[in-house]
Design a protein around this motif. Structure first.
Motif, PDB file in Angstrom:
ATOM      1  N   ALA A 111       0.911  -1.328  -0.051  1.00  0.00           N
ATOM      2  CA  ALA A 111      -0.122   0.084  -0.023  1.00  0.00           C
ATOM      3  C   ALA A 111       1.045   1.094  -0.214  1.00  0.00           C
ATOM      4  CB  ALA A 111      -0.833   0.070   1.236  1.00  0.00           C
ATOM      5  N   THR A 112       1.894   1.233   0.812  1.00  0.00           N
ATOM      6  CA  THR A 112       3.039   2.352   0.800  1.00  0.00           C
ATOM      7  C   THR A 112       3.322   2.611  -0.651  1.00  0.00           C
ATOM      8  OG1 THR A 112       3.384   1.982   3.042  1.00  0.00           O
ATOM      9  CG2 THR A 112       4.984   3.250   1.690  1.00  0.00           C
ATOM     10  N   ASP A 113       3.773   1.537  -1.356  1.00  0.00           N
ATOM     11  CA  ASP A 113       4.581   1.553  -2.657  1.00  0.00           C
ATOM     12  C   ASP A 113       3.441   2.126  -3.763  1.00  0.00           C
ATOM     13  OD1 ASP A 113       6.962   1.273  -3.013  1.00  0.00           O
ATOM     14  OD2 ASP A 113       7.012  -0.677  -4.127  1.00  0.00           O
ATOM     15  N   VAL A 114       1.873   1.580  -3.468  1.00  0.00           N
ATOM     16  CA  VAL A 114       0.964   1.970  -4.164  1.00  0.00           C
ATOM     17  C   VAL A 114       0.649   3.748  -4.422  1.00  0.00           C
ATOM     18  CG1 VAL A 114      -1.474   2.032  -4.727  1.00  0.00           C
ATOM     19  CG2 VAL A 114      -0.249   0.065  -4.492  1.00  0.00           C
ATOM     20  N   ARG A 115       0.683   4.252  -2.930  1.00  0.00           N
ATOM     21  CA  ARG A 115       0.655   5.517  -2.646  1.00  0.00           C
ATOM     22  C   ARG A 115       1.777   6.392  -3.278  1.00  0.00           C
ATOM     23  NH1 ARG A 115      -0.223   4.580   2.260  1.00  0.00           N
ATOM     24  NH2 ARG A 115      -2.463   4.593   2.136  1.00  0.00           N
ATOM     25  N   ARG A 116       2.936   6.031  -3.208  1.00  0.00           N
ATOM     26  CA  ARG A 116       4.097   6.547  -3.416  1.00  0.00           C
ATOM     27  C   ARG A 116       4.050   6.852  -5.131  1.00  0.00           C
ATOM     28  NH1 ARG A 116       8.994   4.827  -5.117  1.00  0.00           N
ATOM     29  NH2 ARG A 116       8.614   2.650  -4.081  1.00  0.00           N
ATOM     30  N   HIS A 117       3.498   5.715  -5.855  1.00  0.00           N
ATOM     31  CA  HIS A 117       3.407   5.810  -7.196  1.00  0.00           C
ATOM     32  C   HIS A 117       2.195   6.508  -7.790  1.00  0.00           C
ATOM     33  CE1 HIS A 117       6.503   2.498  -7.194  1.00  0.00           C
ATOM     34  NE2 HIS A 117       6.682   2.800  -8.368  1.00  0.00           N
ATOM     35  N   ALA A 118       1.289   6.487  -6.884  1.00  0.00           N
ATOM     36  CA  ALA A 118       0.238   7.189  -7.411  1.00  0.00           C
ATOM     37  C   ALA A 118       0.348   8.912  -7.309  1.00  0.00           C
ATOM     38  CB  ALA A 118      -0.916   7.086  -6.415  1.00  0.00           C
ATOM     39  N   ALA A 119       1.222   9.190  -6.359  1.00  0.00           N
ATOM     40  CA  ALA A 119       1.454  10.355  -5.924  1.00  0.00           C
ATOM     41  C   ALA A 119       2.391  11.225  -7.227  1.00  0.00           C
ATOM     42  CB  ALA A 119       2.213  10.592  -4.461  1.00  0.00           C
ATOM     43  N   ALA A 120       3.060  10.155  -7.868  1.00  0.00           N
ATOM     44  CA  ALA A 120       3.699  10.682  -8.785  1.00  0.00           C
ATOM     45  C   ALA A 120       3.125  10.996 -10.284  1.00  0.00           C
ATOM     46  CB  ALA A 120       5.156   9.495  -9.131  1.00  0.00           C
ATOM     47  N   LEU A 121       1.945  10.439 -10.139  1.00  0.00           N
ATOM     48  CA  LEU A 121       1.105  10.803 -11.377  1.00  0.00           C
ATOM     49  C   LEU A 121       0.527  12.353 -11.356  1.00  0.00           C
ATOM     50  CD1 LEU A 121      -1.013   7.645 -11.347  1.00  0.00           C
ATOM     51  CD2 LEU A 121       0.872   8.113 -12.819  1.00  0.00           C
ATOM     52  N   PRO A 122       0.118  12.728 -12.543  1.00  0.00           N
ATOM     53  CA  PRO A 122      -0.453  13.966 -12.424  1.00  0.00           C
ATOM     54  C   PRO A 122      -1.708  13.947 -11.731  1.00  0.00           C
ATOM     55  CG  PRO A 122       0.258  13.355 -14.643  1.00  0.00           C
ATOM     56  CD  PRO A 122       0.441  12.311 -13.795  1.00  0.00           C
ATOM     57  N   LYS A 123      -2.264  15.176 -11.257  1.00  0.00           N
ATOM     58  CA  LYS A 123      -3.391  15.258 -10.280  1.00  0.00           C
ATOM     59  C   LYS A 123      -4.569  14.778 -11.187  1.00  0.00           C
ATOM     60  CE  LYS A 123      -1.470  16.520  -6.730  1.00  0.00           C
ATOM     61  NZ  LYS A 123      -1.055  15.518  -5.676  1.00  0.00           N
TER      62      LYS A 123
END
Length: 128
Positions: A61-73
Motif C-alpha cells: 500500500a505504501t508503494d501504491v501511494r508513492r507511485h500514485a502521488a507521482a502521477l499528474p493530479k
C-alpha cells in the motif's frame, strides 16, 4: 562487540522507498492461501499467516501511494489507486482472527494491491 547502536531517523520513508518489495514469496503465499479448500490448521497458524500478509499489504500500500502521488493530479489512475487504498485501510483495520477466512481475505487484499501497483508502474514514464 560494544553495546552501541545507531538509531535511524527516516520519518518520510525515503530509505524504504529505495528498497524493492520481495514480491515472489508473498505471491506464492497468496496463491497457496487462496487455493485452500478445507485447511486444518491451528488458529494460531492462521493468525500468523494473516499477520504476515497484513504486514506485506501495508508495505505494498505504501508503494501504491508513492507511485500514485507521482502521477499528474488529473490522471484517473491515481484516483483509482486512492479508492483501492481507502478500501485497503478499511480491511486492514479489521482485527485479525485465527481463521482461514481471515487469512484468505488478507491474501485477496495483497493480490488487489499488487494489481493496482502493477497498473501504476506501467503508467509511469521511463526515467531518462
Amino acid at each position: 562487540m560494544s553495546g552501541k547502536h545507531t538509531v535511524l531517523h527516516d520519518p518520510h520513508g525515503l530509505i524504504e522507498a529505495e528498497l524493492p518489495l520481495d514480491r515472489a514469496p508473498y505471491e506464492a503465499l497468496v496463491t497457496a492461501v487462496l487455493a485452500w479448500k478445507n485447511p486444518d490448521l491451528e488458529p494460531c497458524d492462521y493468525e500468523q499467516i494473516a499477520l504476515q500478509l497484513t504486514g506485506h499489504a501495508r508495505a505494498v500500500a505504501t508503494d501504491v501511494r508513492r507511485h500514485a502521488a507521482a502521477l499528474p493530479k488529473n490522471d484517473g489512475r491515481g484516483a483509482l489507486a486512492e479508492i483501492v487504498l481507502r478500501e485497503a485501510a478499511g480491511r486492514l483495520s479489521v482485527p485479525l482472527e485465527g481463521t482461514a477466512r481471515c487469512a484468505q481475505n488478507r491474501a485477496r487484499l495483497v493480490r488487489a494491491l499488487y494489481t493496482r501497483l502493477d497498473r501504476l508502474t506501467e503508467a509511469l514514464p521511463a526515467a531518462p
